[in-house]
Scaffold this motif. Sequence first.
Motif, PDB file in Angstrom:
ATOM      1  N   GLY A  10       8.053 -10.592  -9.654  1.00 19.65           N
ATOM      2  CA  GLY A  10       7.137 -10.881  -8.559  1.00 19.65           C
ATOM      3  C   GLY A  10       6.290  -9.665  -8.254  1.00 19.65           C
ATOM      4  N   THR A  11       5.556  -9.735  -7.163  1.00 22.12           N
ATOM      5  CA  THR A  11       4.645  -8.669  -6.766  1.00 22.12           C
ATOM      6  C   THR A  11       5.035  -8.103  -5.409  1.00 22.12           C
ATOM      7  OG1 THR A  11       2.805  -9.661  -7.978  1.00 22.12           O
ATOM      8  CG2 THR A  11       2.230  -8.084  -6.282  1.00 22.12           C
ATOM      9  N   ILE A  12       4.951  -6.807  -5.293  1.00 14.90           N
ATOM     10  CA  ILE A  12       5.120  -6.115  -4.021  1.00 14.90           C
ATOM     11  C   ILE A  12       3.814  -5.398  -3.702  1.00 14.90           C
ATOM     12  CG2 ILE A  12       6.367  -4.326  -2.747  1.00 14.90           C
ATOM     13  CD1 ILE A  12       8.732  -4.793  -4.648  1.00 14.90           C
ATOM     14  N   VAL A  13       3.317  -5.598  -2.499  1.00 18.11           N
ATOM     15  CA  VAL A  13       2.135  -4.876  -2.020  1.00 18.11           C
ATOM     16  C   VAL A  13       2.607  -3.857  -0.991  1.00 18.11           C
ATOM     17  CG1 VAL A  13      -0.077  -5.033  -0.823  1.00 18.11           C
ATOM     18  CG2 VAL A  13       0.612  -6.844  -2.422  1.00 18.11           C
ATOM     19  N   LEU A  14       2.323  -2.575  -1.246  1.00 15.95           N
ATOM     20  CA  LEU A  14       2.710  -1.493  -0.360  1.00 15.95           C
ATOM     21  C   LEU A  14       1.477  -1.005   0.404  1.00 15.95           C
ATOM     22  CD1 LEU A  14       5.026   0.561  -2.776  1.00 15.95           C
ATOM     23  CD2 LEU A  14       5.722  -1.099  -1.030  1.00 15.95           C
ATOM     24  N   VAL A  15       1.579  -0.984   1.730  1.00 13.69           N
ATOM     25  CA  VAL A  15       0.452  -0.637   2.593  1.00 13.69           C
ATOM     26  C   VAL A  15       0.731   0.717   3.241  1.00 13.69           C
ATOM     27  CG1 VAL A  15      -1.023  -1.386   4.492  1.00 13.69           C
ATOM     28  CG2 VAL A  15       0.161  -3.096   3.069  1.00 13.69           C
ATOM     29  N   HIS A  16      -0.083   1.712   2.932  1.00 15.57           N
ATOM     30  CA  HIS A  16       0.138   3.046   3.489  1.00 15.57           C
ATOM     31  C   HIS A  16      -0.329   3.121   4.931  1.00 15.57           C
ATOM     32  CE1 HIS A  16      -4.092   4.405   3.380  1.00 15.57           C
ATOM     33  NE2 HIS A  16      -4.196   3.732   2.236  1.00 15.57           N
ATOM     34  N   GLY A  17      -0.031   4.242   5.575  1.00 14.99           N
ATOM     35  CA  GLY A  17      -0.379   4.425   6.968  1.00 14.99           C
ATOM     36  C   GLY A  17      -1.534   5.382   7.175  1.00 14.99           C
ATOM     37  N   LEU A  18      -1.674   5.845   8.412  1.00 13.45           N
ATOM     38  CA  LEU A  18      -2.729   6.769   8.802  1.00 13.45           C
ATOM     39  C   LEU A  18      -2.369   8.179   8.338  1.00 13.45           C
ATOM     40  CD1 LEU A  18      -5.377   6.618  10.551  1.00 13.45           C
ATOM     41  CD2 LEU A  18      -3.970   7.349  12.484  1.00 13.45           C
ATOM     42  N   TRP A  19      -3.389   8.970   8.013  1.00 14.93           N
ATOM     43  CA  TRP A  19      -3.252  10.379   7.611  1.00 14.93           C
ATOM     44  C   TRP A  19      -2.632  10.552   6.229  1.00 14.93           C
ATOM     45  CZ3 TRP A  19      -1.177  10.529  13.075  1.00 14.93           C
ATOM     46  CH2 TRP A  19      -2.207  10.758  13.979  1.00 14.93           C
ATOM     47  N   VAL A  20      -2.534   9.491   5.451  1.00 15.37           N
ATOM     48  CA  VAL A  20      -2.106   9.566   4.055  1.00 15.37           C
ATOM     49  C   VAL A  20      -2.915   8.554   3.264  1.00 15.37           C
ATOM     50  CG1 VAL A  20       0.260  10.383   4.487  1.00 15.37           C
ATOM     51  CG2 VAL A  20      -0.220   7.914   4.443  1.00 15.37           C
ATOM     52  N   ASN A  21      -2.723   8.533   1.948  1.00 17.98           N
ATOM     53  CA  ASN A  21      -3.336   7.507   1.115  1.00 17.98           C
ATOM     54  C   ASN A  21      -2.247   6.934   0.191  1.00 17.98           C
ATOM     55  OD1 ASN A  21      -3.075   9.337  -1.023  1.00 17.98           O
ATOM     56  ND2 ASN A  21      -5.187   9.090  -1.721  1.00 17.98           N
ATOM     57  N   PRO A  22      -2.570   6.116  -0.813  1.00 17.05           N
ATOM     58  CA  PRO A  22      -1.516   5.501  -1.619  1.00 17.05           C
ATOM     59  C   PRO A  22      -0.565   6.467  -2.310  1.00 17.05           C
ATOM     60  CG  PRO A  22      -3.565   4.309  -1.938  1.00 17.05           C
ATOM     61  CD  PRO A  22      -3.905   5.538  -1.130  1.00 17.05           C
ATOM     62  N   ARG A  23      -0.938   7.733  -2.447  1.00 13.63           N
ATOM     63  CA  ARG A  23      -0.023   8.692  -3.062  1.00 13.63           C
ATOM     64  C   ARG A  23       1.307   8.755  -2.311  1.00 13.63           C
ATOM     65  NH1 ARG A  23      -1.963  14.824  -4.028  1.00 13.63           N
ATOM     66  NH2 ARG A  23      -3.373  13.810  -5.508  1.00 13.63           N
ATOM     67  N   SER A  24       1.297   8.416  -1.020  1.00 14.14           N
ATOM     68  CA  SER A  24       2.526   8.465  -0.228  1.00 14.14           C
ATOM     69  C   SER A  24       3.594   7.506  -0.748  1.00 14.14           C
ATOM     70  CB  SER A  24       2.225   8.154   1.243  1.00 14.14           C
ATOM     71  OG  SER A  24       1.726   6.826   1.398  1.00 14.14           O
ATOM     72  N   TRP A  25       3.182   6.521  -1.538  1.00 12.95           N
ATOM     73  CA  TRP A  25       4.108   5.526  -2.094  1.00 12.95           C
ATOM     74  C   TRP A  25       4.518   5.856  -3.528  1.00 12.95           C
ATOM     75  CZ3 TRP A  25       6.417   2.548   1.167  1.00 12.95           C
ATOM     76  CH2 TRP A  25       5.759   1.936   2.243  1.00 12.95           C
ATOM     77  N   GLU A  26       4.196   7.027  -4.042  1.00 11.37           N
ATOM     78  CA  GLU A  26       4.393   7.269  -5.472  1.00 11.37           C
ATOM     79  C   GLU A  26       5.841   7.057  -5.916  1.00 11.37           C
ATOM     80  OE1 GLU A  26       2.989  11.184  -6.311  1.00 11.37           O
ATOM     81  OE2 GLU A  26       4.202  12.155  -4.770  1.00 11.37           O
ATOM     82  N   GLY A  27       6.801   7.487  -5.117  1.00  6.01           N
ATOM     83  CA  GLY A  27       8.197   7.286  -5.491  1.00  6.01           C
ATOM     84  C   GLY A  27       8.604   5.830  -5.440  1.00  6.01           C
ATOM     85  N   TRP A  28       8.181   5.131  -4.406  1.00  6.02           N
ATOM     86  CA  TRP A  28       8.543   3.723  -4.236  1.00  6.02           C
ATOM     87  C   TRP A  28       7.930   2.859  -5.336  1.00  6.02           C
ATOM     88  CZ3 TRP A  28      10.287   1.231   0.716  1.00  6.02           C
ATOM     89  CH2 TRP A  28      10.882   2.169   1.576  1.00  6.02           C
ATOM     90  N   LYS A  29       6.708   3.151  -5.702  1.00  6.07           N
ATOM     91  CA  LYS A  29       6.049   2.360  -6.747  1.00  6.07           C
ATOM     92  C   LYS A  29       6.841   2.434  -8.050  1.00  6.07           C
ATOM     93  CE  LYS A  29       1.707   2.171  -9.384  1.00  6.07           C
ATOM     94  NZ  LYS A  29       1.588   0.700  -9.419  1.00  6.07           N
ATOM     95  N   HIS A  30       7.185   3.643  -8.467  1.00  8.88           N
ATOM     96  CA  HIS A  30       7.952   3.824  -9.699  1.00  8.88           C
ATOM     97  C   HIS A  30       9.333   3.180  -9.570  1.00  8.88           C
ATOM     98  CE1 HIS A  30       9.329   5.761 -13.383  1.00  8.88           C
ATOM     99  NE2 HIS A  30      10.393   6.180 -12.720  1.00  8.88           N
ATOM    100  N   HIS A  31       9.959   3.334  -8.432  1.00  6.42           N
ATOM    101  CA  HIS A  31      11.303   2.793  -8.187  1.00  6.42           C
ATOM    102  C   HIS A  31      11.304   1.268  -8.296  1.00  6.42           C
ATOM    103  CE1 HIS A  31      15.389   3.274  -6.715  1.00  6.42           C
ATOM    104  NE2 HIS A  31      15.171   2.383  -5.757  1.00  6.42           N
ATOM    105  N   TYR A  32      10.336   0.637  -7.683  1.00  9.17           N
ATOM    106  CA  TYR A  32      10.278  -0.827  -7.698  1.00  9.17           C
ATOM    107  C   TYR A  32       9.833  -1.374  -9.049  1.00  9.17           C
ATOM    108  CZ  TYR A  32      11.002  -1.094  -2.615  1.00  9.17           C
ATOM    109  OH  TYR A  32      11.515  -1.031  -1.339  1.00  9.17           O
ATOM    110  N   GLU A  33       8.984  -0.649  -9.730  1.00 13.53           N
ATOM    111  CA  GLU A  33       8.621  -1.067 -11.083  1.00 13.53           C
ATOM    112  C   GLU A  33       9.850  -1.039 -11.987  1.00 13.53           C
ATOM    113  OE1 GLU A  33       3.894   0.248 -11.186  1.00 13.53           O
ATOM    114  OE2 GLU A  33       5.433   1.648 -11.896  1.00 13.53           O
ATOM    115  N   GLY A  34      10.750  -0.100 -11.718  1.00 11.82           N
ATOM    116  CA  GLY A  34      11.992  -0.041 -12.470  1.00 11.82           C
ATOM    117  C   GLY A  34      12.890  -1.234 -12.236  1.00 11.82           C
ATOM    118  N   ARG A  35      12.637  -1.958 -11.156  1.00 13.83           N
ATOM    119  CA  ARG A  35      13.395  -3.182 -10.864  1.00 13.83           C
ATOM    120  C   ARG A  35      12.640  -4.428 -11.302  1.00 13.83           C
ATOM    121  NH1 ARG A  35      16.580  -2.704  -5.124  1.00 13.83           N
ATOM    122  NH2 ARG A  35      16.818  -4.931  -5.616  1.00 13.83           N
ATOM    123  N   GLY A  36      11.576  -4.247 -12.079  1.00 15.01           N
ATOM    124  CA  GLY A  36      10.890  -5.378 -12.682  1.00 15.01           C
ATOM    125  C   GLY A  36       9.725  -5.938 -11.911  1.00 15.01           C
ATOM    126  N   TYR A  37       9.304  -5.269 -10.853  1.00 11.26           N
ATOM    127  CA  TYR A  37       8.218  -5.783 -10.028  1.00 11.26           C
ATOM    128  C   TYR A  37       6.863  -5.226 -10.448  1.00 11.26           C
ATOM    129  CZ  TYR A  37      11.371  -7.938  -6.661  1.00 11.26           C
ATOM    130  OH  TYR A  37      12.304  -8.745  -6.073  1.00 11.26           O
TER     131      TYR A  37
END
Length: 272
Positions: A10-37
């Motif tokens: 399936g797909t996961i959409v990660l929404v970052h917050g204020l004072w950061v950009n998508p780089r803040s999710w770099e660990g989570w993106k790799h982690h969830y891709e490792g679970r097949g998403y």
Amino acid sequence: MNEFSAGEAGTIVLVHGLWVNPRSWEGWKHHYEGRGYRVLTPAWPGLDREVEDLRRDPAGIAGVGLREVVDHYQSIIQALDRPPIIMGHSFGGTVVQLLLDRGLGSVGVAIDSAAVKGVLPLPLSTLKSTFPVLGNPANKNKAVSLTPEQFHYAVTNTLSESESAARYERYAVPGSARVLFQGAFANFNPRAVTRVDFRKRTAPLLFIAGEADHLVPPKVNKANWRLSRKSKAVSAYQEFPGRSHFIIGQDGWQDVADYALNWAEEHAPARV
């Protein structure tokens, strides 16, 4: 597979917050891709450049409002072949709630979510964290940065000064003050963009809070969760001890990421 098609799980959409950009999710993106998403980490409007570029030239950030942010994510989600899991951090958690309010997404997870309209607690640590922006009304339509010291207090208060400085260098960018003003004064605005019809939500929603968060302390998340329970859909709350607002990046973030996804998988509607 096109840009927005789902991965095997399936797909996961990660929404970052204020004072950061998508780089803040770099660990989570790799982690969830490792679970097949398939993991999407779209930037807010005006923030689709590298951190270093945004610091040098914040053009495009100033004046961006929360409605434009939510509309942007709506267009991305509507292009998917099936409803995704949506997770958001800080003001990204507010965006998650607003997207679910529009009937988008299969499951939502709001992590250290900024308040929506109707959430009343206003802790002193929140006031101190946001005063550098809200203390000057002239900031309203500007892109405003936190200093390293302000970032340490508001976001990374459980880290040492040197650890916080490294995270600041890696992740911090100017933020649209308009978004913060919209959130802060929502309870005084009958047409606030952060207004949610809690009763109509149909997707399950999990709130995650960091026990040591200065910017959005647990009492704010709990108040938001209690309002969300007006919905007939599942609403849940989980608090992690010793976690700051930097809950998605400080040591042990994998535990938070796994809890969020395991909960989402458990409560996701069956596929047809």
